[in-house]
Write a protein that holds these residues in place. Sequence first.
Motif, PDB file in Angstrom:
ATOM      1  N   ILE A  13       0.857  -1.180   0.000  1.00  0.00           N
ATOM      2  CA  ILE A  13       0.000   0.000   0.000  1.00  0.00           C
ATOM      3  C   ILE A  13       0.896   1.233   0.000  1.00  0.00           C
ATOM      4  O   ILE A  13       2.027   1.204   0.478  1.00  0.00           O
ATOM      5  CB  ILE A  13      -0.970   0.026   1.198  1.00  0.00           C
ATOM      6  CG1 ILE A  13      -0.219   0.069   2.527  1.00  0.00           C
ATOM      7  CG2 ILE A  13      -1.906  -1.175   1.140  1.00  0.00           C
ATOM      8  CD1 ILE A  13      -1.136   0.302   3.735  1.00  0.00           C
ATOM      9  N   GLN A  34      -2.337   3.123  -9.794  1.00  0.00           N
ATOM     10  CA  GLN A  34      -3.593   2.483  -9.400  1.00  0.00           C
ATOM     11  C   GLN A  34      -4.159   1.641 -10.546  1.00  0.00           C
ATOM     12  O   GLN A  34      -4.630   0.518 -10.347  1.00  0.00           O
ATOM     13  CB  GLN A  34      -4.616   3.547  -8.984  1.00  0.00           C
ATOM     14  CG  GLN A  34      -4.220   4.379  -7.767  1.00  0.00           C
ATOM     15  CD  GLN A  34      -4.519   3.677  -6.450  1.00  0.00           C
ATOM     16  OE1 GLN A  34      -4.160   2.514  -6.252  1.00  0.00           O
ATOM     17  NE2 GLN A  34      -5.169   4.386  -5.545  1.00  0.00           N
ATOM     18  N   LEU A  37      -2.062  -1.543 -10.994  1.00  0.00           N
ATOM     19  CA  LEU A  37      -2.377  -2.532  -9.966  1.00  0.00           C
ATOM     20  C   LEU A  37      -3.700  -3.236 -10.282  1.00  0.00           C
ATOM     21  O   LEU A  37      -3.813  -4.462 -10.153  1.00  0.00           O
ATOM     22  CB  LEU A  37      -2.433  -1.859  -8.594  1.00  0.00           C
ATOM     23  CG  LEU A  37      -1.106  -1.361  -8.025  1.00  0.00           C
ATOM     24  CD1 LEU A  37      -1.351  -0.467  -6.809  1.00  0.00           C
ATOM     25  CD2 LEU A  37      -0.194  -2.514  -7.648  1.00  0.00           C
ATOM     26  N   ALA A  38      -4.699  -2.455 -10.680  1.00  0.00           N
ATOM     27  CA  ALA A  38      -5.994  -3.047 -11.008  1.00  0.00           C
ATOM     28  C   ALA A  38      -5.885  -3.989 -12.199  1.00  0.00           C
ATOM     29  O   ALA A  38      -6.455  -5.090 -12.194  1.00  0.00           O
ATOM     30  CB  ALA A  38      -7.008  -1.942 -11.285  1.00  0.00           C
ATOM     31  N   THR A  88      -5.620  -6.737  -6.083  1.00  0.00           N
ATOM     32  CA  THR A  88      -6.781  -6.106  -5.456  1.00  0.00           C
ATOM     33  C   THR A  88      -6.527  -5.637  -4.027  1.00  0.00           C
ATOM     34  O   THR A  88      -7.228  -4.749  -3.535  1.00  0.00           O
ATOM     35  CB  THR A  88      -7.972  -7.073  -5.459  1.00  0.00           C
ATOM     36  OG1 THR A  88      -7.597  -8.294  -4.797  1.00  0.00           O
ATOM     37  CG2 THR A  88      -8.397  -7.392  -6.889  1.00  0.00           C
ATOM     38  N   SER A 137      -3.550  -4.417  -3.001  1.00  0.00           N
ATOM     39  CA  SER A 137      -2.579  -3.322  -3.039  1.00  0.00           C
ATOM     40  C   SER A 137      -3.247  -2.065  -3.577  1.00  0.00           C
ATOM     41  O   SER A 137      -4.197  -2.128  -4.356  1.00  0.00           O
ATOM     42  CB  SER A 137      -1.392  -3.707  -3.930  1.00  0.00           C
ATOM     43  OG  SER A 137      -0.686  -4.807  -3.398  1.00  0.00           O
ATOM     44  N   GLY A 138      -2.725  -0.929  -3.166  1.00  0.00           N
ATOM     45  CA  GLY A 138      -3.291   0.326  -3.637  1.00  0.00           C
ATOM     46  C   GLY A 138      -2.694   1.505  -2.902  1.00  0.00           C
ATOM     47  O   GLY A 138      -1.915   1.353  -1.956  1.00  0.00           O
ATOM     48  N   LYS A 148      -3.346   5.406  -1.087  1.00  0.00           N
ATOM     49  CA  LYS A 148      -4.220   6.446  -0.547  1.00  0.00           C
ATOM     50  C   LYS A 148      -3.569   7.788  -0.812  1.00  0.00           C
ATOM     51  O   LYS A 148      -2.414   8.012  -0.445  1.00  0.00           O
ATOM     52  CB  LYS A 148      -4.459   6.256   0.948  1.00  0.00           C
ATOM     53  CG  LYS A 148      -5.401   7.319   1.524  1.00  0.00           C
ATOM     54  CD  LYS A 148      -5.835   6.999   2.948  1.00  0.00           C
ATOM     55  CE  LYS A 148      -6.819   8.047   3.458  1.00  0.00           C
ATOM     56  NZ  LYS A 148      -7.321   7.713   4.821  1.00  0.00           N
TER      57      LYS A 148
END
Length: 299
Positions: A228, A247, A250-251, A256, A258-259, A261
């Motif tokens: 993350i 983002q 990753l998608a 799913t 990981s991401g 903010k």
Amino acid sequence: MTVLIRPEGQTAEDFRFSRRALGGLTAGAVFTGYAVAALAQEAQPITTDSAGLTTEMVSYPSADGFDLPAYVARPEGEGPFPVVIVVSEIFGLHAYIQDVCRRLAKAGYAAIAPAFFVRVEDPAPLSDMQRIQAIVAAAGYEQVMGDISATLEWASGQLWANTDKVGITGFCWGGKVVWQAAARFAAIDAGVAWYGRLAPSSTATPEQIEAGRPYPVDLAGDLKGVVIGNYGGQDQGIPNDTVAAMQEALAAAGQTESGIKLYDDAPHGFHADYRASYRATEAADGWARLLALFEAKLR
């Protein structure tokens, strides 16, 4: 004061440094104060004591034979404790990074912070940003990955270390390393990247682009563990469109868990409590995200 606005440091026209420096050099030539080139005059850094902890400087051979220094903080007792590798900013193994290690140790982890740059020189006590950037540039991808591999190997021989559970976190320059290491090493279960570069700068030369490879945006499909990111929406060195591109990558890779903010009002370096860029609310939220991920993946 200095406000560090780019992940690899300022340009000459950005740079004005504080002459306030705390601490000095230990016998092992590791700077024990805060990075001279970024310490704000008004800073009141968080300080974490060593009560209930074992802290020490150690060294171990890296892949190229270099005797790599590292700072270790872990809970007292036999353990074994989950391991977290801490990757510094461009300023190296200074007081802020050591304190991050103690914060992790207070949370029950064995934190290890290698000194990636000291083959050339310790950047922490320096005020010359051009010199610091040259030192950082000398730490290439294979050297850094070799140092992380050596850290994992050394930790595997310590009775207090549970190397079946390994995390990594890093800041600025070290944020990029988190993505790279999580794509390289199956031993890393979870990572938290703080505002590390994700893709080449739009102003980078072809030589700079090549030198910066591999970029996280190209590694999304290779991540072995969950990563993350905590990034600032006002970061002048990491444009929001590169965060969006990461983002999307990753998608597309099916990552799913990981991401990233994006803290809309936060600048670069918002966790660095010794700098003018520090934002207490966003830093605390990012740290809570780190602890939640490590609790889920390393326990």
